[in-house]
Design an enzyme around this catalytic site. Sequence first.
Site, PDB file in Angstrom:
ATOM      1  N   ALA A   1       0.827  -1.201   0.000  1.00 14.52           N
ATOM      2  CA  ALA A   1       0.000   0.000   0.000  1.00 14.52           C
ATOM      3  C   ALA A   1       0.867   1.259   0.000  1.00 14.52           C
ATOM      4  CB  ALA A   1      -0.915  -0.020   1.223  1.00 14.52           C
TER       5      ALA A   1
ATOM      6  N   GLY B   1      -3.599  -3.629   2.278  1.00 14.15           N
ATOM      7  CA  GLY B   1      -4.467  -2.588   1.734  1.00 14.15           C
ATOM      8  C   GLY B   1      -5.817  -2.582   2.426  1.00 14.15           C
TER       9      GLY B   1
ATOM     10  N   GLU C   1      -3.212  -8.261   5.181  1.00 15.80           N
ATOM     11  CA  GLU C   1      -3.003  -7.220   6.196  1.00 15.80           C
ATOM     12  C   GLU C   1      -3.906  -6.054   5.812  1.00 15.80           C
ATOM     13  OE1 GLU C   1      -1.334  -7.447   8.863  1.00 15.80           O
ATOM     14  OE2 GLU C   1       0.162  -9.020   8.572  1.00 15.80           O
TER      15      GLU C   1
END
Length: 467
Positions: A121, A202, A224
């Site tokens: 991200a 993300g 995650e």
Amino acid sequence: SGTGVGFACKHAVLTFNFQQSAAMSTLLINEPKYAWLKELGLSEDNDGVYNGTWGGKGEVSLEMGKIYVEGVGEVQEYVDVCDYAVGLSRMIGGPVLPSERPGHALIEMWNPVGLVGIITAFNFPVAVYGWNNAIALICGNVCLWKGAPTTPLTSVAVTKIVAEVLEQNNLPGAICSMTCGGADIGTAMSKDERVDLVSFTGSTHVGKMVAMTVQERFGRNLLELGGNNAIIVFEDADLSLVVPSAVFASVGTAGQRCTTTRRLMLHESVHDVVVERVAKAYKQVRIGDPWDPSTLYGPLHTQQAVDQYLAAINQAKQQGGTVVCGGKVMDRPGNYVEPTIITGLPHDAPIVHTETFVPILYVLKFKTEEEAFAWNNEVKQGLSSSIFTKDMGRVFRWLGPKGSDCGIVNVNIPTSGAEIGGAFGGEKHTGGGRESGSDSWKQYMRRSTCTINYSKDLPLAQGIKFE
């Protein structure tokens, strides 16, 4: 493009066109202030795909707005996790188990999964790749990295360094391949059976789609995702710890960490004094140019984030909240918004249960421990949580089966700032994945239970005998 693992991709030539004004005619890399970019191997035009050789073309960004100190810290975290992984490489392995059969050995073998696809991200464009990359490599895997579409030059610069290190050690740089690109590349990686593990960091929304796509082919995923993290402050808390913790965890990275504190639950006896002191501290946060080492708070990532900030504040007001600090877009170039504190909302207000990736802190007032623990657990995410107390009985209730349901459960420290030696990740809509320390390495390997008969007999299961 977008086929296979994304080794061939239409996204390349990442042009350094991060213009601060329409009148700027030269690229930043040619300015003396940014001359160091050339030391990272970057140039005016940068190829955006690496699989041993460079190629590809696509769009542009210099950085994501993170303050200088945090950027340095992120690079240091990659260095630290590499250091950790080197030691771990001599320690991973399975047990030798006692066999109930004479003349037999029972052992557990761990082998690499193969190719690890790593999708990261914008908010940690270096460190999250580092967590995955370092552990995946010492487990014997190769990696394919797709960074955020808004941080391509970070991906390019890191990959150039990694490839150089590999090649200097007589290993092919393609062990750590990289592609820039957007959702189309991420989808291709999720669908491709050659990608043995997809590690995705993300949003919960996108993570759910990744998980379903990977599961459809019975692949592995490591997720995650989001967090709606709470700090709970009890009547016996040390407020000299509470105030800096709440401020750091709520305004750090301009509220754009998955571990950002979004809910501050205060016991009714300390509610007013803590709100007053945190609001005072908010007003002293140094807001400015992220490149200035003294700046503590920079801009949001995109205009879309600014819009989400304004929408959340409006919803909070409609649902009964009062803005006690901040609440406005700042009148300066860039996506700057005021860090914001909102009080008076019910614990189950829809906006309180919504993770908005911006610097808004919802302050809730509670009466009892049972109430506070229940409120912590009632949101869909389960990433990070923290209590402030001196009561040891309460501490162990918090850590126990009726306490926090999060993957990170802290006492007298904030929700952010996890150490690399522990497993990082969360439960429920946070995805269940674990990265970095403890036994997170197991997610990057496959396990085999192995039985070895070193006798001359063949005892069969269930007492079956062949005459």
